[in-house]
Write a protein that holds these residues in place. Structure first.
Motif, PDB file in Angstrom:
ATOM      1  N   GLY A   1       0.757  -1.285  -0.073  1.00 27.62           N
ATOM      2  CA  GLY A   1      -0.126   0.091   0.041  1.00 27.62           C
ATOM      3  C   GLY A   1       0.852   1.244   0.035  1.00 27.62           C
ATOM      4  N   ASP A   2       1.968   1.447   0.817  1.00 30.40           N
ATOM      5  CA  ASP A   2       2.909   2.285   0.930  1.00 30.40           C
ATOM      6  C   ASP A   2       3.186   2.638  -0.804  1.00 30.40           C
ATOM      7  OD1 ASP A   2       2.411   2.407   3.501  1.00 30.40           O
ATOM      8  OD2 ASP A   2       4.337   1.562   3.982  1.00 30.40           O
ATOM      9  N   VAL A   3       3.801   1.449  -1.456  1.00 33.36           N
ATOM     10  CA  VAL A   3       4.421   1.785  -2.858  1.00 33.36           C
ATOM     11  C   VAL A   3       3.428   2.276  -3.675  1.00 33.36           C
ATOM     12  CG1 VAL A   3       5.640   0.630  -4.615  1.00 33.36           C
ATOM     13  CG2 VAL A   3       6.247   0.220  -2.153  1.00 33.36           C
ATOM     14  N   PHE A   4       2.331   1.745  -3.626  1.00 33.84           N
ATOM     15  CA  PHE A   4       1.130   2.223  -4.642  1.00 33.84           C
ATOM     16  C   PHE A   4       0.962   3.345  -4.217  1.00 33.84           C
ATOM     17  CE2 PHE A   4      -0.189  -2.342  -5.197  1.00 33.84           C
ATOM     18  CZ  PHE A   4       0.153  -2.490  -6.596  1.00 33.84           C
ATOM     19  N   LEU A   5       0.690   3.917  -2.998  1.00 36.58           N
ATOM     20  CA  LEU A   5       0.284   5.530  -2.808  1.00 36.58           C
ATOM     21  C   LEU A   5       1.442   6.772  -3.057  1.00 36.58           C
ATOM     22  CD1 LEU A   5      -1.824   5.017   0.473  1.00 36.58           C
ATOM     23  CD2 LEU A   5      -2.570   4.939  -1.744  1.00 36.58           C
ATOM     24  N   LEU A   6       2.545   6.112  -3.361  1.00 35.59           N
ATOM     25  CA  LEU A   6       3.507   7.091  -3.740  1.00 35.59           C
ATOM     26  C   LEU A   6       3.208   7.781  -5.136  1.00 35.59           C
ATOM     27  CD1 LEU A   6       6.848   5.268  -2.780  1.00 35.59           C
ATOM     28  CD2 LEU A   6       5.954   7.245  -1.760  1.00 35.59           C
ATOM     29  N   ALA A   7       2.449   7.038  -5.937  1.00 33.19           N
ATOM     30  CA  ALA A   7       1.952   7.436  -7.239  1.00 33.19           C
ATOM     31  C   ALA A   7       0.513   8.288  -7.040  1.00 33.19           C
ATOM     32  CB  ALA A   7       1.784   6.478  -8.192  1.00 33.19           C
TER      33      ALA A   7
ATOM     34  N   ASN B   1      -2.281   8.962  -8.372  1.00 35.79           N
ATOM     35  CA  ASN B   1      -3.663   9.119  -9.214  1.00 35.79           C
ATOM     36  C   ASN B   1      -4.607   8.063  -8.578  1.00 35.79           C
ATOM     37  OD1 ASN B   1      -3.140   6.053 -10.445  1.00 35.79           O
ATOM     38  ND2 ASN B   1      -1.201   6.993 -10.641  1.00 35.79           N
ATOM     39  N   ASP B   2      -5.858   7.889  -9.370  1.00 36.92           N
ATOM     40  CA  ASP B   2      -7.049   7.100  -8.657  1.00 36.92           C
ATOM     41  C   ASP B   2      -6.715   5.566  -8.704  1.00 36.92           C
ATOM     42  OD1 ASP B   2      -8.229   9.423  -8.001  1.00 36.92           O
ATOM     43  OD2 ASP B   2      -9.834   9.383  -9.607  1.00 36.92           O
ATOM     44  N   LEU B   3      -6.055   5.323  -9.795  1.00 38.05           N
ATOM     45  CA  LEU B   3      -5.889   3.677  -9.803  1.00 38.05           C
ATOM     46  C   LEU B   3      -4.677   3.301  -8.746  1.00 38.05           C
ATOM     47  CD1 LEU B   3      -5.985   1.075 -11.165  1.00 38.05           C
ATOM     48  CD2 LEU B   3      -4.269   1.767 -12.868  1.00 38.05           C
ATOM     49  N   ALA B   4      -3.997   4.149  -8.657  1.00 39.81           N
ATOM     50  CA  ALA B   4      -2.890   3.719  -7.703  1.00 39.81           C
ATOM     51  C   ALA B   4      -3.410   3.698  -6.093  1.00 39.81           C
ATOM     52  CB  ALA B   4      -1.620   4.565  -7.666  1.00 39.81           C
ATOM     53  N   PHE B   5      -4.258   4.752  -5.949  1.00 38.63           N
ATOM     54  CA  PHE B   5      -4.952   4.818  -4.658  1.00 38.63           C
ATOM     55  C   PHE B   5      -5.848   3.610  -4.355  1.00 38.63           C
ATOM     56  CE2 PHE B   5      -8.882   6.277  -2.329  1.00 38.63           C
ATOM     57  CZ  PHE B   5      -8.222   6.508  -1.070  1.00 38.63           C
ATOM     58  N   LEU B   6      -6.607   3.041  -5.279  1.00 42.16           N
ATOM     59  CA  LEU B   6      -7.396   1.972  -5.202  1.00 42.16           C
ATOM     60  C   LEU B   6      -6.791   0.731  -4.834  1.00 42.16           C
ATOM     61  CD1 LEU B   6     -10.022   2.816  -7.830  1.00 42.16           C
ATOM     62  CD2 LEU B   6     -10.535   2.745  -5.496  1.00 42.16           C
ATOM     63  N   LEU B   7      -5.408   0.663  -5.817  1.00 42.37           N
ATOM     64  CA  LEU B   7      -4.654  -0.413  -5.424  1.00 42.37           C
ATOM     65  C   LEU B   7      -3.944  -0.627  -4.153  1.00 42.37           C
ATOM     66  CD1 LEU B   7      -2.614  -0.587  -8.839  1.00 42.37           C
ATOM     67  CD2 LEU B   7      -4.569  -2.454  -8.248  1.00 42.37           C
TER      68      LEU B   7
ATOM     69  N   SER C   1      -4.270  -3.207  -0.938  1.00 42.10           N
ATOM     70  CA  SER C   1      -3.313  -3.833  -0.504  1.00 42.10           C
ATOM     71  C   SER C   1      -3.398  -3.728   1.001  1.00 42.10           C
ATOM     72  CB  SER C   1      -1.931  -3.305  -1.050  1.00 42.10           C
ATOM     73  OG  SER C   1      -0.921  -3.965  -0.390  1.00 42.10           O
ATOM     74  N   PHE C   2      -3.705  -2.623   1.629  1.00 46.98           N
ATOM     75  CA  PHE C   2      -3.961  -2.334   2.869  1.00 46.98           C
ATOM     76  C   PHE C   2      -5.152  -3.036   3.436  1.00 46.98           C
ATOM     77  CE2 PHE C   2      -1.776   1.802   2.444  1.00 46.98           C
ATOM     78  CZ  PHE C   2      -0.655   1.559   3.346  1.00 46.98           C
TER      79      PHE C   2
ATOM     80  N   PRO D   1     -15.132  11.883  -4.359  1.00 54.85           N
ATOM     81  CA  PRO D   1     -15.462  11.703  -5.862  1.00 54.85           C
ATOM     82  C   PRO D   1     -16.256  10.338  -5.709  1.00 54.85           C
ATOM     83  CG  PRO D   1     -13.061  11.945  -5.337  1.00 54.85           C
ATOM     84  CD  PRO D   1     -13.593  12.045  -4.077  1.00 54.85           C
ATOM     85  N   ALA D   2     -17.275  10.470  -6.664  1.00 50.06           N
ATOM     86  CA  ALA D   2     -18.410   9.546  -6.824  1.00 50.06           C
ATOM     87  C   ALA D   2     -17.790   7.953  -6.889  1.00 50.06           C
ATOM     88  CB  ALA D   2     -19.377   9.740  -7.904  1.00 50.06           C
ATOM     89  N   GLU D   3     -16.703   7.943  -7.516  1.00 52.64           N
ATOM     90  CA  GLU D   3     -16.225   6.562  -7.908  1.00 52.64           C
ATOM     91  C   GLU D   3     -15.505   6.023  -6.723  1.00 52.64           C
ATOM     92  OE1 GLU D   3     -13.229   9.688  -9.525  1.00 52.64           O
ATOM     93  OE2 GLU D   3     -15.373   9.550  -9.337  1.00 52.64           O
ATOM     94  N   LEU D   4     -15.190   6.908  -5.795  1.00 51.86           N
ATOM     95  CA  LEU D   4     -14.323   6.442  -4.470  1.00 51.86           C
ATOM     96  C   LEU D   4     -15.383   6.327  -3.172  1.00 51.86           C
ATOM     97  CD1 LEU D   4     -11.060   8.528  -4.730  1.00 51.86           C
ATOM     98  CD2 LEU D   4     -11.487   6.180  -5.368  1.00 51.86           C
ATOM     99  N   ARG D   5     -16.352   6.609  -3.539  1.00 52.93           N
ATOM    100  CA  ARG D   5     -17.488   6.559  -2.209  1.00 52.93           C
ATOM    101  C   ARG D   5     -17.560   5.323  -1.768  1.00 52.93           C
ATOM    102  NH1 ARG D   5     -22.096  10.807  -4.549  1.00 52.93           N
ATOM    103  NH2 ARG D   5     -20.737  12.594  -4.093  1.00 52.93           N
ATOM    104  N   VAL D   6     -17.988   4.370  -2.620  1.00 54.97           N
ATOM    105  CA  VAL D   6     -18.290   2.900  -2.055  1.00 54.97           C
ATOM    106  C   VAL D   6     -16.818   2.041  -1.680  1.00 54.97           C
ATOM    107  CG1 VAL D   6     -19.115   0.653  -2.663  1.00 54.97           C
ATOM    108  CG2 VAL D   6     -20.331   2.485  -3.313  1.00 54.97           C
ATOM    109  N   PRO D   7     -15.703   2.105  -2.230  1.00 57.89           N
ATOM    110  CA  PRO D   7     -14.816   1.653  -1.925  1.00 57.89           C
ATOM    111  C   PRO D   7     -14.335   2.296  -0.657  1.00 57.89           C
ATOM    112  CG  PRO D   7     -14.472   2.124  -4.244  1.00 57.89           C
ATOM    113  CD  PRO D   7     -15.845   2.743  -3.718  1.00 57.89           C
ATOM    114  N   VAL D   8     -14.269   3.689  -0.426  1.00 59.20           N
ATOM    115  CA  VAL D   8     -13.906   4.150   0.729  1.00 59.20           C
ATOM    116  C   VAL D   8     -14.663   3.599   1.825  1.00 59.20           C
ATOM    117  CG1 VAL D   8     -13.532   6.555   1.995  1.00 59.20           C
ATOM    118  CG2 VAL D   8     -12.724   5.977  -0.219  1.00 59.20           C
ATOM    119  N   ALA D   9     -16.055   3.635   1.856  1.00 56.20           N
ATOM    120  CA  ALA D   9     -16.937   3.163   3.011  1.00 56.20           C
ATOM    121  C   ALA D   9     -16.746   1.598   3.151  1.00 56.20           C
ATOM    122  CB  ALA D   9     -18.286   3.334   2.345  1.00 56.20           C
ATOM    123  N   GLY D  10     -16.454   0.937   2.194  1.00 54.16           N
ATOM    124  CA  GLY D  10     -16.018  -0.719   2.564  1.00 54.16           C
ATOM    125  C   GLY D  10     -14.605  -0.579   3.238  1.00 54.16           C
ATOM    126  N   TYR D  11     -13.965  -0.133   2.838  1.00 50.66           N
ATOM    127  CA  TYR D  11     -12.505  -0.439   3.342  1.00 50.66           C
ATOM    128  C   TYR D  11     -12.529   0.527   4.690  1.00 50.66           C
ATOM    129  CZ  TYR D  11      -7.688   1.295   4.496  1.00 50.66           C
ATOM    130  OH  TYR D  11      -6.593   1.095   5.161  1.00 50.66           O
TER     131      TYR D  11
END
Length: 241
Positions: A80-86, A88-94, A98-99, A141-151
């Motif tokens: 998760g640390d490595v992905f979040l260094l980028a 962008n939204d895809l890296a954030f979701l990845l 991972s977390f 952002p609308a596309e991040l609402r459900v992933p953020v809630a589940g996480y």
């Protein structure tokens, strides 16, 4: 024979445990460098230091006799640390995925302890999560609402269940929740503290360290208890003929 030669070596000093202190010191130094780099605005320092943190902590936990699931959880934290260094939204979701796997590992680990988690703490966590999601929902952002809630639900469950292993792990779970809440407020573009990345990393580093220490300490206490019981059984005289 000298007194020093006759003294039995401690198991940790003779085995892999002798690397525990150097690994912990290396982790703390990497953390200090990373945090100093964030305060100074040196992005290159952060890019170099951040990926070193979780492998060093995982190594420390492993040589201290921590369970394999703890090492796996920390290494998924590294992913998760490595992905979040980028940025962008895809890296954030990845990174969030991972977390999330790391949190599942923690939950599985905590589930091995049969002690019940405090119900009042669980209710408090649920209330905090519900209020936070209601307040932040429309700003995400609308596309991040459900992933953020589940996480967030998974993370809250981990933070609550961490309390079964004592105050270190409980504090680690709470700080992990705080760290990710600070990330979420940044995504929602809420007002933030000065040097926001510093506070995110400070709470995150402390969270992972406290979780690791809590798990290792609980494991060592459990082994000592087992050894004491085994010794007590071995010292009992057998039945009379």
């Amino acid at each position: 024979m000298s007194a020093t030669a006759s003294r039995p070596a401690r198991p940790e000093a003779a085995g892999p445990g002798r690397f525990a202190r150097p690994l912990l010191i290396a982790f703390l130094l990497a953390a200090a460098v990373d945090l100093a780099g964030l305060l100074a605005g040196l992005d290159t320092v952060h890019l170099v230091a951040k990926p070193l943190l979780m492998p060093l902590l995982a190594g420390y936990a492993a040589v201290r006799g921590g369970p394999r699931l703890l090492t796996v959880a920390l290494l998924f934290g590294w992913g998760g640390d490595v992905f979040l260094l980028a940025d962008n939204d895809l890296a954030f979701l990845l990174g969030m995925g991972s977390f999330a796997v790391g949190h599942v590992c923690y939950l599985t680990l905590f589930g091995r302890d049969r002690a019940p988690a405090a119900l009042t703490t669980g209710v408090a966590y649920v209330l905090v999560l519900a209020v936070f999601l209601v307040l932040i929902w429309s700003d995400l952002p609308a596309e991040l609402r459900v992933p953020v809630a589940g996480y967030s639900l998974l993370l809250t469950a981990m933070a609550w269940r961490a309390g079964v292993l004592g105050r270190y792990a409980a504090a680690g779970g709470a700080l992990f929740l705080l760290s990710d809440a600070l990330i979420a407020t940044g995504i929602a573009e809420w007002p933030r503290l000065p040097a926001p990345d510093f506070w995110v990393m400070l709470t995150y580093i402390a969270a992972q360290l406290l979780l690791a220490l809590g798990v290792v300490r609980a494991g060592r206490a459990g082994r000592r208890s087992t050894d004491v019981r085994a010794g007590a059984r071995g010292s009992c005289p057998g039945p009379l003929p």
